[in-house]
Design an enzyme around this catalytic site. Structure first.
Site, PDB file in Angstrom:
ATOM      1  N   LYS A  80     -11.087 -42.582 -30.654  1.00  0.00           N
ATOM      2  CA  LYS A  80     -12.080 -42.321 -29.612  1.00  0.00           C
ATOM      3  C   LYS A  80     -12.968 -43.549 -29.434  1.00  0.00           C
ATOM      4  O   LYS A  80     -13.404 -44.156 -30.420  1.00  0.00           O
ATOM      5  CB  LYS A  80     -12.907 -41.100 -30.028  1.00  0.00           C
ATOM      6  N   SER A 155     -15.857 -33.463 -26.399  1.00  0.00           N
ATOM      7  CA  SER A 155     -15.871 -34.763 -25.757  1.00  0.00           C
ATOM      8  C   SER A 155     -14.721 -35.677 -26.176  1.00  0.00           C
ATOM      9  O   SER A 155     -14.478 -36.712 -25.559  1.00  0.00           O
ATOM     10  CB  SER A 155     -17.194 -35.469 -26.076  1.00  0.00           C
ATOM     11  N   SER A 179     -16.580 -30.897 -30.454  1.00  0.00           N
ATOM     12  CA  SER A 179     -15.858 -31.917 -29.693  1.00  0.00           C
ATOM     13  C   SER A 179     -14.574 -32.417 -30.330  1.00  0.00           C
ATOM     14  O   SER A 179     -13.822 -33.159 -29.696  1.00  0.00           O
ATOM     15  CB  SER A 179     -16.778 -33.111 -29.415  1.00  0.00           C
TER      16      SER A 179
END
Length: 466
Positions: A80, A155, A179
Site C-alpha cells: 500500500k 482503504s 481497512s
C-alpha cells in the site's frame, strides 16, 4: 509463466530455495500480469518494473551463491502506498504528497528488504487512508476483480484487488477501522490486523495514531502467518510497540480446534446483515462446530457505543494530523476527505475523552468475554461491496471497528460465496493471540469455502473484447 503469479509464498519459497525457480521468473510473471490488467483494475499507483527486475536478479545471485535468506527471499510483493520507501516517491494516495520522496524506510519495509523481498510497486488506496472505497480522486478508482463495476472497499483496496487478481504474491495494508479486513472480505482474500503494538507503524503515514495497524493481505492463511513472522516485533522508533517475543505463527497452523469455544455476539455482529452474508457466515460457523468447536452466545453491552467512539477518535486524531493543510490548501484534498477533516474540528475535548472512556469499557468487556471463549466470530462486512461511486463506509466499519478500538487481533478469511461475491468471516481473539485466530482461519480455509471459484474479471474482459 503466468501461472507463477497465481501461486503463494508457501508454494514458491521451496522452489526458489532449491533453485528450481528463479526470482526473476516469478517477478517477470507478476509484472506481466500487472501490466496487462492494471489499466482495468487500477490496483497500482506506480509499477517499479526496472528496480523490481534488478532486485530479482540480485536475489538470484545471492541464492545461487548459497546466501538464501528465508521464505521471502526473491518473492515479489507490492505494498500500500502509505509506507515510506527511502529515495522513492510515496504519495499516500494524495495530491499533496504526489511528489514526496522520504529519506528513510518504514520499519516494515526495512524488515522485508532484509528478508530479500522484491517490490514491484506501490498500491492504490483511499486518499490518506480516510475512507473505505478506494475511489481515489487523484489516481482513479480501484475496481474489484470479482465485479469490475464494484469497488474493492478500502482503504487498502489496491492491496486487496492486487492480491485477488494475482498482480502481487502478497501485500501489506493498514487498518484503522477495518481497512485491511473490509477489502480482504470484498476481494475474497485473507486480511490480518494484528494486536496493536505487535507491528511497528514507524514510517507509515498516520490516519489515527491510536487506531492504526499494519498487517498482511494474502492469498492464504499460511502466507499471512509467514508475513507476520517477518514484520512483527518491538521497534524503539515506535513507542506504541510492545516488547514480546515473535512467534513462529505458521507452526501453529494445525487446523485442530476441537474443544475450542466460539463466542457469538448476536445483538451486534448479526444485526442489520445482508441475508446471504449472514447465512454464509453461519454455515461457516457450523463447519467449525463440525470440527469439534462449540458455540456460546455472549454479550458485550458497550458495543452499542462503538461507532461513536470510533468516529470521534478518528475524526479528532486525523484532523489534528492534517490541521495545517486543511486550513491553507483545503481544495487539494478530495471532496470526501476534505469533508471528514472539517468535521474533525467539531468534536470537543469532552467528546474525545468520552470516546476514550467508552473504549476502555469495551476493552474490559472483551477481556471478560475471553474468559469464557477462545475467539469471537461474525461477518467481516454486513453488505456486499457497492458499485463504484457509492460509499458504504459507515456500514462496513460497524463490524470491524471494535477490534481497532480495543487493539485486539482480528482476521478476515473467505467463508463462501453469496450472489457471486466472496463473503468474509471475521475472527477476533485475545490480545497477542494471533496464533489462535490464524489457526481458526486455517481450519475454515481447509474446507475450501470458495469451492475453487475465482474472481471473474478475466472473463468480463474477454467478453468485452469479443
Amino acid at each position: 509463466m503466468s501461472e507463477l503469479a497465481k501461486k503463494t509464498i508457501a508454494d514458491l519459497a521451496p522452489l526458489v530455495e532449491s533453485k528450481e525457480l528463479s526470482p526473476v521468473e516469478i517477478t517477470e510473471a507478476v509484472l506481466k500480469r500487472t501490466k496487462e490488467y492494471n489499466p482495468t483494475i487500477n490496483a497500482y499507483i506506480d509499477i517499479n518494473e526496472e528496480t523490481a527486475l534488478e532486485a530479482a536478479k540480485a536475489a538470484e545471485v545471492e541464492i545461487s551463491n548459497g546466501n538464501y535468506k528465508g521464505v521471502l527471499h526473491g518473492i515479489p510483493l507490492a505494498l500500500k502506498d502509505i509506507l515510506n520507501f527511502k529515495g522513492e516517491t510515496v504519495t499516500y494516495g494524495s495530491k499533496i504528497h504526489k511528489d514526496f520522496v522520504p529519506d528513510f524506510d518504514a520499519t516494515v519495509v526495512t524488515k522485508l528488504k532484509e528478508a530479500g523481498s522484491v517490490f514491484t510497486g506501490k498500491l492504490n488506496m483511499h486518499e490518506y487512508a480516510w475512507g473505505a472505497t478506494t475511489d481515489n480522486p487523484h489516481f482513479g478508482a480501484c475496481r474489484n476483480p470479482w465485479d469490475l463495476q464494484r469497488n474493492p472497499m478500502g482503504s487498502s483496496g489496491g492491496s486487496g484487488a492486487a492480491v485477488a487478481a494475482d498482480m502481487t504474491i502478497a501485500s501489506l495494508g493498514t487498518d484503522t477501522g477495518g481497512s485491511i479486513r473490509m477489502p480482504a472480505a470484498a476481494c475474497g482474500i485473507v486480511g490480518l490486523k494484528p494486536t496493536h503494538g505487535r507491528v511497528s507503524k514507524y514510517g507509515c503515514f498516520p490516519l489515527s495514531w491510536s487506531l492504526d495497524h499494519i498487517g498482511p493481505m494474502t492469498k492464504t492463511v499460511e502466507d499471512a502467518a509467514i508475513l507476520l513472522e517477518y514484520i512483527a516485533g518491538y521497534d524503539e522508533k515506535d513507542p506504541t510497540t510492545i516488547e514480546k517475543p515473535i512467534e513462529n505463527y505458521s507452526n501453529y497452523l494445525t487446523g485442530d480446534i476441537k474443544g475450542k469455544v466460539i463466542g457469538i455476539i448476536e445483538d451486534y455482529f448479526f444485526q442489520e446483515i445482508d441475508n446471504g452474508i449472514e447465512k454464509t457466515v453461519r454455515d461457516g460457523i457450523k463447519q467449525l462446530e463440525s470440527m469439534g468447536a462449540t458455540v456460546e452466545v455472549i454479550k458485550v453491552p458497550s458495543l452499542k457505543y462503538a461507532m461513536f467512539a470510533e468516529y470521534i477518535t478518528i475524526l479528532a486524531e486525523s484532523t489534528t494530523i492534517h490541521a495545517r493543510n486543511i486550513k491553507i490548501r483545503p481544495n487539494d484534498f478530495g471532496e470526501d476527505v476534505r469533508l471528514n477533516l472539517k468535521l474533525g474540528m467539531v468534536p470537543s475535548g469532552v467528546d474525545y475523552l468520552q470516546a476514550q472512556q467508552i473504549r476502555r469499557m469495551i476493552d474490559l468487556e472483551f477481556v471478560r468475554a475471553f474468559e469464557k471463549v477462545d475467539v469471537i466470530i461474525g461477518p467481516s462486512l454486513p453488505v456486499a461491496p457497492p458499485t463504484i461511486g457509492i460509499d458504504t463506509t459507515s456500514q462496513g466499519v460497524r463490524l470491524s471497528c471494535p477490534a481497532n478500538l480495543t487493539g485486539l487481533p482480528s482476521i478476515s478469511v473467505p467463508c463462501g460465496i453469496s450472489e457471486g461475491l466472496p463473503v468474509g468471516m471475521q475472527i477476533i481473539g485475545p490480545a497477542f493471540k494471533e496464533t489462535e485466530i490464524l489457526n481458526f482461519a486455517y481450519a475454515l480455509e481447509k474446507t475450501n469455502p470458495l469451492n475453487g471459484i475465482r474472481p471473474s474479471f478475466e472473463e468480463e474482459l474477454n467478453k468485452s473484447i469479443i
